[in-house]
Design a protein around this motif. Structure first.
Motif, PDB file in Angstrom:
ATOM      1  N   GLN A 100      27.654  49.936  58.660  1.00  0.00           N
ATOM      2  CA  GLN A 100      26.888  50.548  59.765  1.00  0.00           C
ATOM      3  C   GLN A 100      27.707  50.627  61.047  1.00  0.00           C
ATOM      4  O   GLN A 100      27.613  51.592  61.799  1.00  0.00           O
ATOM      5  N   ALA A 101      28.507  49.586  61.292  1.00  0.00           N
ATOM      6  CA  ALA A 101      29.222  49.508  62.574  1.00  0.00           C
ATOM      7  C   ALA A 101      30.542  50.275  62.558  1.00  0.00           C
ATOM      8  O   ALA A 101      31.156  50.479  63.600  1.00  0.00           O
ATOM      9  N   GLY A 102      31.015  50.637  61.367  1.00  0.00           N
ATOM     10  CA  GLY A 102      32.319  51.316  61.292  1.00  0.00           C
ATOM     11  C   GLY A 102      33.473  50.330  61.291  1.00  0.00           C
ATOM     12  O   GLY A 102      34.611  50.697  61.595  1.00  0.00           O
ATOM     13  N   THR A 103      33.190  49.070  60.921  1.00  0.00           N
ATOM     14  CA  THR A 103      34.258  48.059  60.831  1.00  0.00           C
ATOM     15  C   THR A 103      34.969  48.244  59.499  1.00  0.00           C
ATOM     16  O   THR A 103      34.325  48.236  58.451  1.00  0.00           O
ATOM     17  N   ARG A 104      36.284  48.357  59.524  1.00  0.00           N
ATOM     18  CA  ARG A 104      36.996  48.776  58.305  1.00  0.00           C
ATOM     19  C   ARG A 104      37.619  47.651  57.491  1.00  0.00           C
ATOM     20  O   ARG A 104      37.948  47.850  56.329  1.00  0.00           O
ATOM     21  N   ALA A 149      24.406  42.130  62.394  1.00  0.00           N
ATOM     22  CA  ALA A 149      24.746  43.474  62.903  1.00  0.00           C
ATOM     23  C   ALA A 149      25.237  43.391  64.347  1.00  0.00           C
ATOM     24  O   ALA A 149      26.236  44.036  64.707  1.00  0.00           O
ATOM     25  N   ALA A 150      24.566  42.594  65.157  1.00  0.00           N
ATOM     26  CA  ALA A 150      24.961  42.475  66.568  1.00  0.00           C
ATOM     27  C   ALA A 150      26.364  41.869  66.678  1.00  0.00           C
ATOM     28  O   ALA A 150      27.180  42.301  67.512  1.00  0.00           O
ATOM     29  N   ALA A 151      26.648  40.881  65.829  1.00  0.00           N
ATOM     30  CA  ALA A 151      27.962  40.212  65.903  1.00  0.00           C
ATOM     31  C   ALA A 151      29.086  41.128  65.408  1.00  0.00           C
ATOM     32  O   ALA A 151      30.195  41.112  65.934  1.00  0.00           O
ATOM     33  N   VAL A 210      32.595  53.864  55.793  1.00  0.00           N
ATOM     34  CA  VAL A 210      31.926  53.222  56.923  1.00  0.00           C
ATOM     35  C   VAL A 210      31.624  54.281  57.984  1.00  0.00           C
ATOM     36  O   VAL A 210      32.121  55.418  57.906  1.00  0.00           O
ATOM     37  N   ARG A 211      30.825  53.908  58.956  1.00  0.00           N
ATOM     38  CA  ARG A 211      30.475  54.834  60.037  1.00  0.00           C
ATOM     39  C   ARG A 211      31.756  55.402  60.661  1.00  0.00           C
ATOM     40  O   ARG A 211      32.673  54.635  60.979  1.00  0.00           O
TER      41      ARG A 211
END
Ligand SMILES: NC(=O)c1ccc[n+]([C@@H]2O[C@H](COP(=O)([O-])OP(=O)(O)OC[C@H]3O[C@@H](n4cnc5c(N)ncnc54)[C@H](O)[C@@H]3O)[C@@H](O)[C@H]2O)c1
Ligand SMILES: CC(C)CCC[C@@H](C)[C@H]1CC[C@H]2[C@@H]3[C@H](O)C=C4C[C@@H](O)CC[C@]4(C)[C@H]3CC[C@]12C
Length: 372
Positions: free
Chosen positions: A114-118, A70-72, A174-175
């Protein structure tokens, strides 16, 4: 030109394929602002890449750890997920292979959501299709060729499950409310600079006085692809994923180039021949039943010795079945969907790989040079 603004994350970026991809992205993605290289083991060469205009961020982490993933992923626009446990020799347990390849991929998908990465590109494998253990040939097949995929071995099973997760995640919200766009690339057997199995065959040949002994009939063709072209295909598909989401989302693509269709051993000799090795025999020197027996014996020894030591030779029933079954692809889907053309010709791919083998420790070339 637009200011660079994209953040890419490459998992497994220190592996055989990963290190080629990292360099390729730095050369061919002008919109890159930051390149995150995530791997269990970081390599010293990453330091050398810090000098260019792109920020290269090395992240030591484990894909099985959701918080590290998640952090990465946080803030990344594109994730190329190629971290994995590649093992068909019985070095790792089936549980470890499943955990890293399947659970790790699940963690990547959840982190993107969670991060909104598409945009997520997954490095799958030809093995999600075959060869199957029944020995059915897949001859010049493409992404739509029907084939009975039977996964008994932990590695192909894990790759197939992970690929399915990635493809099913296509379209998930995604977010931020936008849909996730995913696709999977399926390389055949990759070769090139850094290919450990090629190096193992080379060393074995040197130990045997410059000879290798034919084990597989030359009529059995095996698909191979140059590592630089596999990396190039990842760069192109990642770029196009945003522009043509509807077309590329949820799709699979075989990774191919102009490397010739040959048996596994004959192909290796294209590289190892110029390095001073010779393949003895125009036909297999041992009958197939004897090879099968030896492969079975190796599997038994591996099991018996496991409490004491790791015995993991190249020959086992699974690798024998793979090497002995025709599996070649012929497709232009990647060309049609995102304009893929190999960046390296066969001649260049071959020359680069030969140079790399010759530069490895104990090579015939070096020994000759020292003697002259
Ligand atoms: N080599 C081939 O012929 C081939 C063919 C088809 C597909 N693939 C796929 O391509 C990808 C890359 O393969 P490769 O040949 O470069 O393998 P590799 O073993 O050289 O690279 C894999 C990388 O993943 C990293 N890794 C392993 N477990 C990890 C974990 N838990 N967390 C973070 N990083 C981890 C390793 O440290 C390594 O750097 C794999 O997904 C593999 O399945 C490889
Ligand atoms: C019978 C022996 C003399 C020869 C044994 C060769 C064997 C080690 C080779 C043959 C085929 C090779 C695999 C194939 O190129 C494709 C892949 C897919 C990829 O996802 C991981 C690597 C792998 C499994 C190759 C491993 C080495 C194999 C089995």
């Amino acid at each position: 030109m637009e200011a660079p603004k994209l953040v890419y994350l490459v998992t497994g970026g220190c592996g055989f394929l990963g290190r080629h991809l990292v360099r390729m992205l730095l050369q061919h993605e002008p919109r890159l602002a930051e390149l995150r290289v995530f791997d269990l083991h970081l390599e010293p060469w990453l330091e050398e890449l810090q000098t260019g205009p792109v920020q290269v961020t090395a992240i030591q982490g484990d894909v099985t750890q959701p918080h590290e993933v998640a952090a990465a992923v946080s803030g990344a626009h594109v994730v190329i997920h190629m971290a994995g446990l590649v093992d068909v020799f019985g070095r790792a347990s089936p549980e470890a292979i499943h955990h890293i390849n399947v659970q790790g991929t699940h963690n990547i998908i959840e982190a993107c959501v969670q991060a909104g990465t598409r945009f997520l590109v997954y490095t799958s494998s030809m093995e999600v299709v075959g060869p199957n253990i029944k020995g059915h040939a897949f001859y010049r097949g493409n992404e739509d060729t029907p084939y009975e995929a039977v996964h008994k071995h932990p590695y192909p099973r894990s790759k197939a499950l992970a690929e399915k997760l990635v493809l099913e995640a296509n379209g998930r919200e995604v977010r931020g409310g936008l849909p996730l766009v995913t696709c999977a690339l399926r390389p055949t057997g990759i070769y090139g600079e850094g290919h450990q199995v090629m190096r193992d065959f080379y060393r074995q040949g040197l130990r045997l006085g410059g000879r290798l002994f034919r084990a597989i009939p030359s009529s059995v063709e095996h698909g191979r692809v140059y590592v630089g072209n596999v990396a190039w295909m990842h760069v192109l598909v990642a770029q196009e994923l945003e522009r043509s989401s509807a077309r590329l989302g949820g799709q699979v693509y075989f990774c191919y180039d102009q490397s010739p269709y040959k048996s596994y051993e004959d192909f290796n000799m294209e590289i190892l021949g110029p390095c001073g090795l010779r393949l003895v025999g125009t036909r297999p020197l041992l009958p197939y039943w004897l090879l099968l027996l030896l492969a079975g014996l190796n599997a038994l020894l591996q099991w018996l010795l496991r409490p004491l030591l790791l015995y993991a030779p190249l020959l086992n029933p699974y690798t024998l079945a793979m090497a002995n079954t025709t599996f070649t692809v012929s497709t232009d889907k990647a060309h049609r969907h995102f304009g893929y053309e190999p960046l390296f010709s066969w001649e260049e791919s071959r020359a680069r790989t030969i140079r790399w083998v010759q530069s490895t420790e104990g090579s015939v070339g070096k020994a000759q040079a020292a003697g002259s």
